[in-house]
Design a protein around this motif. Structure first.
Motif, mmCIF file in Angstrom:
data_model
loop_
_atom_site.group_PDB
_atom_site.id
_atom_site.type_symbol
_atom_site.label_atom_id
_atom_site.label_comp_id
_atom_site.label_asym_id
_atom_site.label_seq_id
_atom_site.Cartn_x
_atom_site.Cartn_y
_atom_site.Cartn_z
ATOM 1 N N ASN A 52 47.908 28.193 31.533
ATOM 2 C CA ASN A 52 49.146 28.721 32.099
ATOM 3 C C ASN A 52 48.907 30.133 32.615
ATOM 4 O OD1 ASN A 52 50.563 26.396 31.190
ATOM 5 N ND2 ASN A 52 50.687 27.298 29.135
ATOM 6 N N ILE A 53 49.658 30.529 33.624
ATOM 7 C CA ILE A 53 49.537 31.888 34.148
ATOM 8 C C ILE A 53 50.922 32.522 34.201
ATOM 9 C CG2 ILE A 53 47.410 31.504 35.437
ATOM 10 C CD1 ILE A 53 49.071 31.218 37.990
ATOM 11 N N HIS A 54 50.975 33.767 33.786
ATOM 12 C CA HIS A 54 52.219 34.535 33.843
ATOM 13 C C HIS A 54 51.869 35.999 34.030
ATOM 14 C CE1 HIS A 54 50.959 34.302 29.592
ATOM 15 N NE2 HIS A 54 51.413 35.544 29.499
ATOM 16 N N GLY A 55 52.807 36.763 34.559
ATOM 17 C CA GLY A 55 52.520 38.148 34.928
ATOM 18 C C GLY A 55 53.015 39.192 33.955
ATOM 19 N N LEU A 56 54.152 38.945 33.324
ATOM 20 C CA LEU A 56 54.786 39.992 32.526
ATOM 21 C C LEU A 56 54.284 40.015 31.093
ATOM 22 C CD1 LEU A 56 56.929 42.071 33.494
ATOM 23 C CD2 LEU A 56 56.522 40.169 35.052
ATOM 24 N N GLY B 21 52.992 29.687 36.659
ATOM 25 C CA GLY B 21 52.516 28.320 36.819
ATOM 26 C C GLY B 21 51.282 28.050 35.997
ATOM 27 N N ASN B 22 50.318 27.376 36.618
ATOM 28 C CA ASN B 22 49.069 27.068 35.911
ATOM 29 C C ASN B 22 47.964 26.830 36.922
ATOM 30 O OD1 ASN B 22 50.670 24.344 36.217
ATOM 31 N ND2 ASN B 22 48.512 23.729 35.967
ATOM 32 N N VAL B 23 46.746 26.826 36.410
ATOM 33 C CA VAL B 23 45.564 26.622 37.247
ATOM 34 C C VAL B 23 44.667 25.579 36.592
ATOM 35 C CG1 VAL B 23 45.591 28.931 38.273
ATOM 36 C CG2 VAL B 23 44.378 28.552 36.110
ATOM 37 N N ASP B 24 43.630 25.183 37.323
ATOM 38 C CA ASP B 24 42.627 24.273 36.792
ATOM 39 C C ASP B 24 41.522 25.093 36.138
ATOM 40 O OD1 ASP B 24 40.786 22.197 36.326
ATOM 41 O OD2 ASP B 24 39.931 22.448 38.321
ATOM 42 N N PRO B 25 41.298 24.940 34.816
ATOM 43 C CA PRO B 25 40.299 25.778 34.141
ATOM 44 C C PRO B 25 38.908 25.681 34.758
ATOM 45 C CG PRO B 25 41.623 24.575 32.536
ATOM 46 C CD PRO B 25 41.987 24.031 33.877
ATOM 47 N N SER B 26 38.453 24.474 35.024
ATOM 48 C CA SER B 26 37.116 24.319 35.598
ATOM 49 C C SER B 26 37.068 24.852 37.017
ATOM 50 C CB SER B 26 36.707 22.841 35.573
ATOM 51 O OG SER B 26 36.586 22.385 34.247
ATOM 52 N N GLY B 27 38.144 24.628 37.778
ATOM 53 C CA GLY B 27 38.173 25.118 39.150
ATOM 54 C C GLY B 27 38.078 26.625 39.229
ATOM 55 N N VAL B 28 38.857 27.321 38.385
ATOM 56 C CA VAL B 28 38.831 28.793 38.392
ATOM 57 C C VAL B 28 37.453 29.300 37.980
ATOM 58 C CG1 VAL B 28 39.700 30.842 37.210
ATOM 59 C CG2 VAL B 28 41.294 29.103 38.028
ATOM 60 N N THR B 29 36.904 28.746 36.916
ATOM 61 C CA THR B 29 35.601 29.198 36.422
ATOM 62 C C THR B 29 34.535 29.011 37.494
ATOM 63 O OG1 THR B 29 36.266 28.576 34.177
ATOM 64 C CG2 THR B 29 33.919 28.935 34.563
ATOM 65 N N ASN B 30 34.536 27.853 38.132
ATOM 66 C CA ASN B 30 33.534 27.594 39.168
ATOM 67 C C ASN B 30 33.771 28.416 40.422
ATOM 68 O OD1 ASN B 30 31.537 25.488 38.228
ATOM 69 N ND2 ASN B 30 33.447 24.472 37.691
ATOM 70 N N ALA B 31 35.020 28.788 40.690
ATOM 71 C CA ALA B 31 35.284 29.667 41.831
ATOM 72 C C ALA B 31 34.686 31.050 41.590
ATOM 73 C CB ALA B 31 36.785 29.765 42.083
ATOM 74 N N TYR B 32 34.880 31.583 40.375
ATOM 75 C CA TYR B 32 34.238 32.863 40.043
ATOM 76 C C TYR B 32 32.717 32.735 40.170
ATOM 77 C CZ TYR B 32 38.514 34.914 37.970
ATOM 78 O OH TYR B 32 39.762 35.440 37.740
ATOM 79 N N ALA B 33 32.175 31.641 39.643
ATOM 80 C CA ALA B 33 30.724 31.443 39.682
ATOM 81 C C ALA B 33 30.226 31.336 41.115
ATOM 82 C CB ALA B 33 30.350 30.196 38.887
ATOM 83 N N THR B 34 30.957 30.606 41.937
ATOM 84 C CA THR B 34 30.565 30.461 43.342
ATOM 85 C C THR B 34 30.605 31.805 44.056
ATOM 86 O OG1 THR B 34 31.376 28.184 43.411
ATOM 87 C CG2 THR B 34 31.160 29.325 45.513
ATOM 88 N N GLY B 35 31.678 32.558 43.832
ATOM 89 C CA GLY B 35 31.780 33.879 44.461
ATOM 90 C C GLY B 35 30.671 34.807 44.034
ATOM 91 N N ALA B 36 30.329 34.773 42.746
ATOM 92 C CA ALA B 36 29.249 35.626 42.253
ATOM 93 C C ALA B 36 27.916 35.232 42.884
ATOM 94 C CB ALA B 36 29.168 35.530 40.727
ATOM 95 N N ARG B 37 27.653 33.920 42.952
ATOM 96 C CA ARG B 37 26.402 33.460 43.575
ATOM 97 C C ARG B 37 26.343 33.856 45.044
ATOM 98 N NH1 ARG B 37 27.360 28.256 40.751
ATOM 99 N NH2 ARG B 37 25.857 28.021 39.024
ATOM 100 N N GLN B 38 27.453 33.722 45.747
ATOM 101 C CA GLN B 38 27.485 34.089 47.163
ATOM 102 C C GLN B 38 27.159 35.562 47.366
ATOM 103 O OE1 GLN B 38 31.422 32.866 48.346
ATOM 104 N NE2 GLN B 38 30.814 30.746 48.761
#
Length: 806
Positions: free
Chosen positions: A50-54, A146-163
């Protein structure tokens, strides 16, 4: 695999991958992440995400807001889906206290430009027609929740770092971390070794095991945690949009849409610890057997709120581990006992904070300091006293009360006492009600007799009148305050003065018996600490600072090479202290010593070694109350004798014990700031009124270049004192409340708030934009509602310092 790197991140969960990504965004591309199994192994893969801001903390709200905004940008940058769903989140208040909390968060959202606002029941029912809103006092809506996909977020960070040039090695366990004499590290793996400047422990469930490789212990303890997902619910399947999540904290569960059903999770009272003696190294994408009976009460409350849950079948149950710190906040920052060893462990709302924690970590590693003041989450807030017994007790309490409001001034009892001083039992017998201060039991206030406990809430509580009596006693006669919680350091030897001058911004006292106030400057030119330094003899000094920041400041001492001729000793354990203050304090103390305490013989900001009641003391003519007074520091073995002597003599003068909450009121009446509230690395000396204590004509001091960079900058905000003119809700500011002008424009925030008993004012210290002038009326959002206040030109108590210097 590289053999050299700027940093090695250990742990391939969402936090480790975020830190790696953010390091590359700050230009460190020669970085490596090592993961013992597959990315997301441990607790990341099964998170509800889950994601929330406050958040109740302003800076954590900023971090979470950044994280929520980052995910869509991360998708665009990397091409990797983060599975972002943002239908919004509904926050429900069943109780008055929860309503106060939510309204305060809404006020903070307005101040910081975040989207979080109250909606009507009709609008809430339109947004979530399956929810029964009976009994709800207040509903807030966060459109970006809302919420996010745990694997998707983790792999997005990993992809960005590799790039950006980073390397990631899966199935590469770390088997040793060995610090070298120059402060660098050798990280050993079965696939080879890496020589690195920094080690980052982001090992999640294995944070303890990775720490042990470096010879340190982290106060962490895993628990089991369950949520379940229902089968398809027809009403949801028929909808053409996604339902917002429901945060019913008073019901002690969370609920959101998952597929065409609902996901419900809970933090039950009957929690279950896991891996108390270490996380198994072969644990990866594993789960525990279902045990829904443990969360049955929570489930029934969820069914009452969303009846469709009760008619839906259960599709799957997730019972997996989470790892907690004693206060459920991250253990963050360079470990004080090691060079270049960074911790980021024990994050519970990982997907709400992953981006912000990655950003703050990278800033600290690359720049030497994070953008925001993270002291409340600093790993240095715990010492060796936070052992396994304490950690387990506190984690159990935090888990079971995950959704309970943590009220201002609340002192939870789990795991205590840990550390006590010789007078603890006497103070307890006198009605002392205690709080925790860096592991120590410290009296907050004194009741009429033993056994009293705090009540808790946002409004004035059972200690309001007793604290007022303590304040009036001190201002009218005298009071005895236990200040043993102050940090104390002894520095001696040839070159001591020069070494201290190279650390602190002020010039060290030249004459024996003189004292000075001095700031410690941070990497970005802000206030990293405030200290009183006294010259005891030639080449001998006593330093007094914030007790809870003792380990935090340990890092700074190490930044300036200590000469072999200089000895630095921490005396916080071996020495104790009292502050005796008030108009009769001189007469009271004079009866106990042959040393003249007359102003001519013992003026303000002077010190002497004296014998008081038969006990040798270091007496300093200074008082955090802003009144006439002395700090009296003695050896710990003499503490009880000195306290008994002070109490006995004090009876003849109408003096008695005074607790920490009274001291808060008294110092705010005087306009005195305090570390971690008013004083922070985020604020420059000229903004807190410390610019006169910075001697930039000195040859050098720690981070002088950073100070010179900001010295002539216009003030962004100014530390100010406000009189709250009306308190119709029987509440005072406590810290964090936004401040607006009468047209609703944001002006700043409260840092400390209290009732000023001896000036008969509800008071607040806070930072305001520089265009705000004394006499201007503003609105302080106490309980999240506007309370009219006026900006004062000077502190209401003794503004000229006549009593202080009498």
């Amino acid at each position: 695999m590289k053999t050299q790197a700027q940093a090695v991140v250990i742990g391939g969960g969402v936090i480790g991958c975020s830190i790696l990504y953010h390091l590359t965004k700050l230009g460190w591309t020669d970085v490596v992440l090592l993961e013992r199994d597959e990315l997301t192994s441990g607790s990341t893969w099964h998170a509800a995400a889950n994601i929330h801001g406050l958040h109740d903390s302003t800076n954590i709200s900023r971090i979470q807001h950044y994280t929520m905004q980052l995910y869509n940008d991360l998708e665009a940058e990397t091409g990797q889906s983060c599975g972002v769903f943002q239908p919004g989140s509904l926050y429900l208040a069943q109780t008055e206290a929860r309503e106060h909390q939510l309204r305060l968060q809404a006020a903070k959202a307005k101040l910081y430009g975040m989207n979080f606002h109250e909606i009507s029941r009709d609008e809430a029912e339109r947004l979530h027609p399956l929810t029964n809103f009976d009994g709800i006092r207040c509903i807030m809506f966060e459109p970006d929740g809302g919420n996010v996909d745990p694997s998707g977020v983790t792999n997005a960070y990993a992809t960005g770092a590799r790039q950006n040039g980073a390397e990631i090695h899966r199935f590469t366990p770390v088997i040793a971390t060995e610090q070298q004499p120059d402060g660098t590290w050798i990280v050993r793996t079965p696939k080879g070794d890496i020589h690195t400047d920094w080690v980052v422990n982001a090992a999640g469930l294995w944070g303890r095991e990775v720490a042990a490789l470096a010879g340190i212990e982290l106060p962490l303890q895993p628990t089991e945690h369950q949520y379940f997902v229902t089968e398809t619910i027809p009403e949801i399947a028929a909808m053409d949009r996604r339902l917002p999540s429901v945060a019913d904290r008073d019901g002690e569960y969370y609920l959101r849409q998952e597929g065409q059903g609902l996901l419900i999770g809970a933090y039950e009272k009957d929690l279950k610890f896991w891996a108390e003696n270490g996380t198994p190294l072969d644990f990866a994408h594993d789960l525990f057997p279902d045990d829904l009976e443990r969360i049955e009460d929570n489930m029934m409350r969820a069914i009452d709120r969303v009846p469709a849950v009760g008619t839906a079948g259960i599709k799957r149950v997730i019972n997996g581990p989470m790892i907690w710190s004693p206060d459920s906040n991250v253990l963050f920052g360079p470990h004080p006992d090691l060079r270049n060893y960074f911790c980021c462990n024990g994050i519970i709302p990982g997907f709400s904070q992953s981006g912000g924690m990655g950003m703050q970590s990278a800033q600290w590693i690359v720049d030497g300091e994070s953008q925001y003041d993270m002291f409340a989450w600093d790993v240095a807030r715990f010492g060796e006293w936070a052992d396994k017994t304490f950690t387990k007790a506190r984690v159990g309490d935090q888990y079971a009360k995950r959704f309970a409001i943590h009220y201002p001034n609340e002192e939870r009892e789990a795991g205590r006492p840990v550390r006590t001083r010789p007078i603890y039992d006497l103070q307890k017998s006198m009605g002392g009600v205690f709080g925790l201060n860096y592991g120590w039991e410290h009296p907050q206030w004194f009741a009429d007799g033993p056994g009293a406990k705090d009540t808790n809430g946002f409004t004035r509580q059972n200690w309001f009148e007793p604290v007022g009596a303590e304040c009036r006693m001190l201002r009218d006669r005298a009071g005895i305050i236990d200040i043993s919680n102050f940090a104390k350091y002894h520095v001696s030897g040839e070159g001591a003065s020069e070494w201290l001058d190279a650390i602190f911004a002020n010039t060290m006292p030249k004459a024996v018996g003189r004292s000075c106030l001095t700031p410690l400057i941070g990497v970005r030119g802000g206030i990293a600490g405030d200290f009183t330094i006294t010259k005891l003899a030639d080449d001998e000094y006593m330093i007094i600072g914030s007790g809870m920041a003792e380990r935090y400041h340990q890092r700074f001492w190490a930044l300036v090479p200590q000469p072999d001729t200089v000895t630095f000793e921490t005396r916080t354990v071996s020495w104790c202290g009292f502050n005796v203050a008030g108009p009769k304090s001189r007469d009271m103390l004079q009866r106990m010593t042959n040393t003249s305490l007359a102003t001519a013989d013992f003026p303000f900001m002077r010190s002497k070694m004296i014998e008081l009641g038969g006990v040798e003391c270091l007496a300093l003519r200074v008082s955090f109350t802003g009144d006439l007074g002395w700090e009296l520091h003695c050896r710990t073995e003499d503490q009880l004798a000195l306290y008994q002597a002070l109490l006995a003599t004090g009876e003849d003068f109408g003096a008695g014990p005074v607790g920490a909450r009274a001291l808060m009121s008294l110092r705010v009446e005087k306009g005195y700031g305090s570390w971690s509230r008013e004083y922070s690395p985020e604020y420059w000396p000229q903004e807190v009124g410390f610019d006169g204590l910075v001697k930039d004509e000195k040859k050098d001091f720690l981070h002088k270049d950073a100070y010179l960079t900001v010295k002539n900058n216009a003030k962004r905000e100014v530390l100010s004192i406000l009189h709250v003119l009306d308190t119709p809700h029987n509440a005072d500011a406590t810290g964090g409340e936004p401040i607006f002008d009468l047209d609703g424009n944001g002006l700043g925030r409260v840092t400390s708030g209290t009732y000023g008993y001896t000036v008969d004012m509800s008071l607040a210290l806070g930072y305001l934009k520089p265009h705000v002038s004394p006499g201007n009326q503003v609105e302080v959002m106490i309980l999240g509602q506007p309370h009219r206040a006026v900006v004062l030109a000077e502190p209401p108590f003794d503004p000229k310092g006549d009593r202080l210097r009498a």
